[in-house]
Motif scaffolding. Structure first.
Motif, PDB file in Angstrom:
ATOM      1  N   PHE A  70       0.802  -1.222   0.000  1.00 50.60           N
ATOM      2  CA  PHE A  70       0.000   0.000   0.000  1.00 50.60           C
ATOM      3  C   PHE A  70       0.837   1.275   0.000  1.00 50.60           C
ATOM      4  O   PHE A  70       0.280   2.361  -0.150  1.00 50.60           O
ATOM      5  CB  PHE A  70      -0.971   0.029   1.191  1.00 50.60           C
ATOM      6  CG  PHE A  70      -0.337   0.243   2.530  1.00 50.60           C
ATOM      7  CD1 PHE A  70       0.044   1.504   2.946  1.00 50.60           C
ATOM      8  CD2 PHE A  70      -0.134  -0.814   3.400  1.00 50.60           C
ATOM      9  CE1 PHE A  70       0.617   1.713   4.183  1.00 50.60           C
ATOM     10  CE2 PHE A  70       0.438  -0.617   4.637  1.00 50.60           C
ATOM     11  CZ  PHE A  70       0.815   0.652   5.026  1.00 50.60           C
ATOM     12  N   GLN A  71       2.176   1.145   0.131  1.00 44.55           N
ATOM     13  CA  GLN A  71       2.970   2.360   0.231  1.00 44.55           C
ATOM     14  C   GLN A  71       2.931   3.203  -1.037  1.00 44.55           C
ATOM     15  O   GLN A  71       3.061   4.420  -0.987  1.00 44.55           O
ATOM     16  CB  GLN A  71       4.423   2.011   0.605  1.00 44.55           C
ATOM     17  CG  GLN A  71       5.061   0.893  -0.196  1.00 44.55           C
ATOM     18  CD  GLN A  71       5.693   1.352  -1.486  1.00 44.55           C
ATOM     19  OE1 GLN A  71       6.054   2.501  -1.601  1.00 44.55           O
ATOM     20  NE2 GLN A  71       5.822   0.457  -2.442  1.00 44.55           N
ATOM     21  N   SER A  72       2.717   2.563  -2.198  1.00 41.71           N
ATOM     22  CA  SER A  72       2.750   3.322  -3.441  1.00 41.71           C
ATOM     23  C   SER A  72       1.583   4.309  -3.556  1.00 41.71           C
ATOM     24  O   SER A  72       1.682   5.291  -4.300  1.00 41.71           O
ATOM     25  CB  SER A  72       2.741   2.373  -4.636  1.00 41.71           C
ATOM     26  OG  SER A  72       1.584   1.567  -4.637  1.00 41.71           O
ATOM     27  N   VAL A  73       0.492   4.057  -2.830  1.00 38.92           N
ATOM     28  CA  VAL A  73      -0.643   4.983  -2.908  1.00 38.92           C
ATOM     29  C   VAL A  73      -0.313   6.320  -2.246  1.00 38.92           C
ATOM     30  O   VAL A  73      -1.032   7.307  -2.463  1.00 38.92           O
ATOM     31  CB  VAL A  73      -1.909   4.372  -2.256  1.00 38.92           C
ATOM     32  CG1 VAL A  73      -2.271   3.063  -2.914  1.00 38.92           C
ATOM     33  CG2 VAL A  73      -1.726   4.175  -0.758  1.00 38.92           C
ATOM     34  N   MET A  74       0.757   6.354  -1.448  1.00 39.04           N
ATOM     35  CA  MET A  74       1.154   7.605  -0.809  1.00 39.04           C
ATOM     36  C   MET A  74       2.167   8.369  -1.652  1.00 39.04           C
ATOM     37  O   MET A  74       2.540   9.486  -1.316  1.00 39.04           O
ATOM     38  CB  MET A  74       1.727   7.319   0.574  1.00 39.04           C
ATOM     39  CG  MET A  74       0.701   6.865   1.580  1.00 39.04           C
ATOM     40  SD  MET A  74       1.389   6.567   3.208  1.00 39.04           S
ATOM     41  CE  MET A  74       2.062   4.929   2.974  1.00 39.04           C
ATOM     42  N   PHE A  75       2.647   7.762  -2.745  1.00 41.07           N
ATOM     43  CA  PHE A  75       3.580   8.445  -3.623  1.00 41.07           C
ATOM     44  C   PHE A  75       2.838   9.454  -4.494  1.00 41.07           C
ATOM     45  O   PHE A  75       1.669   9.274  -4.826  1.00 41.07           O
ATOM     46  CB  PHE A  75       4.295   7.450  -4.535  1.00 41.07           C
ATOM     47  CG  PHE A  75       5.302   6.571  -3.827  1.00 41.07           C
ATOM     48  CD1 PHE A  75       5.474   6.632  -2.460  1.00 41.07           C
ATOM     49  CD2 PHE A  75       6.079   5.683  -4.548  1.00 41.07           C
ATOM     50  CE1 PHE A  75       6.389   5.823  -1.812  1.00 41.07           C
ATOM     51  CE2 PHE A  75       7.007   4.864  -3.916  1.00 41.07           C
ATOM     52  CZ  PHE A  75       7.160   4.932  -2.548  1.00 41.07           C
ATOM     53  N   ASP A  76       3.542  10.511  -4.869  1.00 45.72           N
ATOM     54  CA  ASP A  76       3.055  11.403  -5.905  1.00 45.72           C
ATOM     55  C   ASP A  76       4.241  11.762  -6.797  1.00 45.72           C
ATOM     56  O   ASP A  76       5.336  11.233  -6.631  1.00 45.72           O
ATOM     57  CB  ASP A  76       2.374  12.648  -5.319  1.00 45.72           C
ATOM     58  CG  ASP A  76       3.274  13.415  -4.350  1.00 45.72           C
ATOM     59  OD1 ASP A  76       4.499  13.469  -4.583  1.00 45.72           O
ATOM     60  OD2 ASP A  76       2.756  13.974  -3.366  1.00 45.72           O
ATOM     61  N   GLN A  77       4.037  12.654  -7.733  1.00 43.42           N
ATOM     62  CA  GLN A  77       5.091  12.980  -8.690  1.00 43.42           C
ATOM     63  C   GLN A  77       6.213  13.808  -8.079  1.00 43.42           C
ATOM     64  O   GLN A  77       7.227  14.059  -8.743  1.00 43.42           O
ATOM     65  CB  GLN A  77       4.485  13.711  -9.891  1.00 43.42           C
ATOM     66  CG  GLN A  77       3.572  12.814 -10.726  1.00 43.42           C
ATOM     67  CD  GLN A  77       2.934  13.560 -11.881  1.00 43.42           C
ATOM     68  OE1 GLN A  77       2.409  14.658 -11.707  1.00 43.42           O
ATOM     69  NE2 GLN A  77       2.977  12.965 -13.065  1.00 43.42           N
ATOM     70  N   ASP A  78       6.056  14.209  -6.821  1.00 42.27           N
ATOM     71  CA  ASP A  78       7.099  14.968  -6.134  1.00 42.27           C
ATOM     72  C   ASP A  78       7.756  14.158  -5.015  1.00 42.27           C
ATOM     73  O   ASP A  78       8.517  14.708  -4.217  1.00 42.27           O
ATOM     74  CB  ASP A  78       6.520  16.259  -5.561  1.00 42.27           C
ATOM     75  CG  ASP A  78       6.069  17.217  -6.652  1.00 42.27           C
ATOM     76  OD1 ASP A  78       6.906  17.581  -7.489  1.00 42.27           O
ATOM     77  OD2 ASP A  78       4.871  17.576  -6.676  1.00 42.27           O
TER      78      ASP A  78
END
Length: 472
Positions: free
Chosen positions: A230-238
Motif C-alpha cells: 500500500f505504500q505506493s498509494v502515498m507516492f506522488d510525482q514529487d
C-alpha cells in the motif's frame, strides 16, 4: 437474442494465452560487496539500532532494569516511568503518531523506513555480512554453491550456519530480556534453569530470526509485509524515489573507456549489471519503480562507482522525483506533505504534554454495597468505602487522604498510609457526619489523595455519601 462474446482462455488450448504463478519459486540472491555513501548511511543507522536493541535491556535506572515489560505484574518500566494497563491509551496514541510519521516520510522520500530502519532488513544485512565473511564475496559464493560437497564447502557452510544461529540466539535472548530481567535470564540460560514460557520464546525467536533473515530475506518484504502493497498509494510525482534516468542512460551498451560513445548512439549506461548485483531484493532498477524496491540506495552507490571509473557524471541512478526526471520543477511543500507534518507536530506536542503532566497515581473509591449507610450512636451517619490506590512510581510513597463536599465530614481511619512502588493497595476507610448536617439523602463528595513527601502529587475521585432522607 444477442449473446455476449466470450473468449476461451483455458490454459493449454491454442489461444495464445499465458498462465502465471501467483508465487514464483525463490532464486537465491547473491549480493555483491560494494562501498558508497548510502551504504555508510545505512550501516550507521543499522549499527545504531543493533546497539540500542542489544544494550538497552542492560541499562539500570534507580536500581532496576531501565527498560522492562513486566507482564506478570502488568507493569511496564521505561527508565523513570512506570506504565500500567490503564495507560494503554498512551500506547495507542504513540502507535498512531509513529504511523503518521511513517506516512510523512513515505510521501516525502519513499520507503526510507524499509531501507534504513526496518528490523527485517537490518538483520538481513547482518546475516549477509556473516555469509560474506564465511563464504566469500558474490562470485566465490556462486562458485561454491555450484561445486559438489567437499571439505572446504562443508566447513564454510557449517561456519556460516553456526554464525547465523549465534546471531539468532543472541537476538532472541536480547528480546526476551526486555520481558524477563536480562541479568537473571543469562544465568538461567547458562544453568539450564528456564521457565516454560522463556524456553518457548527463546526457541521460537531463534528459529524465526534464523529463518527470516537467513533464508527468507526479501521474501518477507515481497510476500509477507503489507507495507510494500500500500505504500505506493502515498507516492506522488514529487516524492523522492530511487530512479534510473532513462533519457540519459539509453541506449545501453558496452564500450571502452574514453571512446566517443555518443557518436555510436549510446547512453551513459554501460549495461554492467552492477546495480542488479548489489540489490538485496534482486530487481533491476532500470525497469522502473517496483514495489519490491526497499529504497536502500545500494544501486545508487554501485552505479556511481561505475560512473566514476568511466569518467561520467554520477547520478544515472539517484534519489529524484518523477517531475525532476521529466524536466519539471519539484514541489517539496505540497498540501498532503504539510498536512501529515502538521498532524505529527500537533499529536507529538499533545502527547508530550499529557506525558509530562501524567499523575503517577491510580485512584478509585468504591462504596460498600452491603449497606447504604450505618447509624452510629444514634447521631452519626457512617458510610464505608474501599479506596484503591496504585503507586505507579518506582519508589515507595506515603499518601494522605482527605474528603470534602459536605461540611462536617470526618475520616475515622488514619488518613496517612504507605504504598510500595508498583503496589495496588485496597484501603478501607469510614466517613462519618452528624445526622442533622445532612440536607439530602444522596450527596456528592470528593476524595483527594496526595503524597506527603516531595514531590507533591495528588489525584481526586468523586463518590456519593448516602444517608436517611431528612425530615421536612
Amino acid at each position: 437474442m444477442n449473446q455476449i462474446p466470450v473468449k476461451d482462455v483455458t490454459p493449454g488450448k491454442d489461444n495464445n494465452s499465458q498462465s502465471y504463478d501467483l508465487y514464483a519459486k525463490r532464486e537465491h540472491i547473491y549480493v555483491k560487496y560494494y562501498k558508497g555513501f548510502f551504504k555508510n548511511l545505512r550501516t550507521a543507522a543499522g549499527f545504531f539500532m543493533l546497539v540500542m536493541f542489544f544494550t538497552f535491556s542492560w541499562l539500570q535506572y534507580d536500581g532496576r532494569q531501565a527498560v522492562l515489560f513486566d507482564l506478570p505484574n502488568r507493569q511496564f518500566h521505561i527508565f523513570g516511568m512506570t506504565f500500567w494497563p490503564q495507560d494503554f491509551m498512551l500506547l495507542s496514541w504513540l502507535l498512531i503518531i509513529l504511523a503518521f510519521i511513517l506516512f510523512f516520510v513515505t510521501v516525502f522520500a519513499g520507503r526510507l523506513w524499509c531501507g534504513y530502519a526496518c528490523p527485517q532488513f537490518v538483520w538481513t544485512w547482518f546475516f549477509i555480512w556473516a555469509e560474506r565473511i564465511t563464504e566469500g564475496d558474490r562470485n566465490k559464493r556462486m562458485r561454491l554453491d555450484k561445486e559438489s560437497m567437499n571439505r572446504e564447502k562443508f566447513l564454510r557452510k557449517t561456519a556460516k550456519h553456526i554464525l547465523w544461529l549465534i546471531i539468532a540466539a543472541a537476538t532472541a535472548t536480547a528480546f526476551v530480556g526486555y520481558f524477563s530481567p536480562i541479568r537473571e535470564l543469562i544465568p538461567s540460560i547458562l544453568s539450564a534453569d528456564l521457565g516454560p514460557w522463556e524456553l518457548w520464546w527463546l526457541g521460537f525467536l531463534t528459529v524465526a530470526t534464523y529463518g527470516n533473515a537467513g533464508w527468507l530475506r526479501e521474501q518477507v518484504c515481497i510476500y509477507m509485509c503489507p507495507y510494500a502493497r500500500f505504500q505506493s498509494v502515498m507516492f506522488d510525482q514529487d516524492t523522492l524515489i530511487i530512479s534510473y534516468d532513462e533519457a540519459r542512460g539509453e541506449k545501453r551498451g558496452k564500450r571502452r573507456k574514453g571512446t566517443d560513445y555518443k557518436a555510436e548512439g549510446l547512453g551513459d549506461c554501460i549495461d554492467c549489471y552492477a546495480c542488479v548485483n548489489v540489490c538485496p531484493v534482486g530487481i533491476d532498477i532500470r525497469d522502473g519503480l517496483q514495489y519490491e524496491c526497499v529504497a536502500c540506495g545500494a544501486c545508487i552507490d554501485a552505479c556511481n562507482e561505475i560512473m566514476d571509473k568511466m569518467g561520467y557524471e554520477p547520478g544515472l541512478v539517484r534519489y529524484t522525483t518523477e517531475h525532476s526526471l521529466n524536466g519539471k520543477p519539484t514541489k517539496l511543500l505540497r498540501p498532503r506533505l504539510m498536512g501529515y507534518l502538521t498532524a505529527v507536530v500537533i499529536m507529538c506536542s499533545a502527547f508530550v504534554y499529557v506525558l509530562s503532566n501524567r499523575v503517577p497515581i491510580e485512584f478509585e473509591a468504591i462504596r460498600d454495597r452491603g449497606a447504604l449507610f450505618n447509624e452510629v450512636r444514634g447521631t452519626l451517619i457512617q458510610n464505608v468505602y474501599t479506596l484503591k490506590v496504585a503507586n505507579k512510581e518506582q519508589v515507595d510513597r506515603r499518601y494522605q487522604i482527605t474528603v470534602e463536599g459536605i461540611e462536617g465530614l470526618n475520616l475515622v481511619n488514619d488518613p496517612v498510609f504507605n504504598v510500595s512502588a508498583g503496589e495496588l493497595l485496597d484501603y478501607p476507610i469510614r466517613v462519618q457526619i452528624e445526622k442533622n448536617k445532612l440536607s439530602t439523602a444522596n450527596s456528592p463528595i470528593v476524595f483527594t489523595v496526595e503524597t506527603v513527601d516531595e514531590p507533591k502529587v495528588s489525584a481526586t475521585v468523586e463518590s456519593r455519601f448516602m444517608g436517611p432522607a431528612p425530615i421536612r
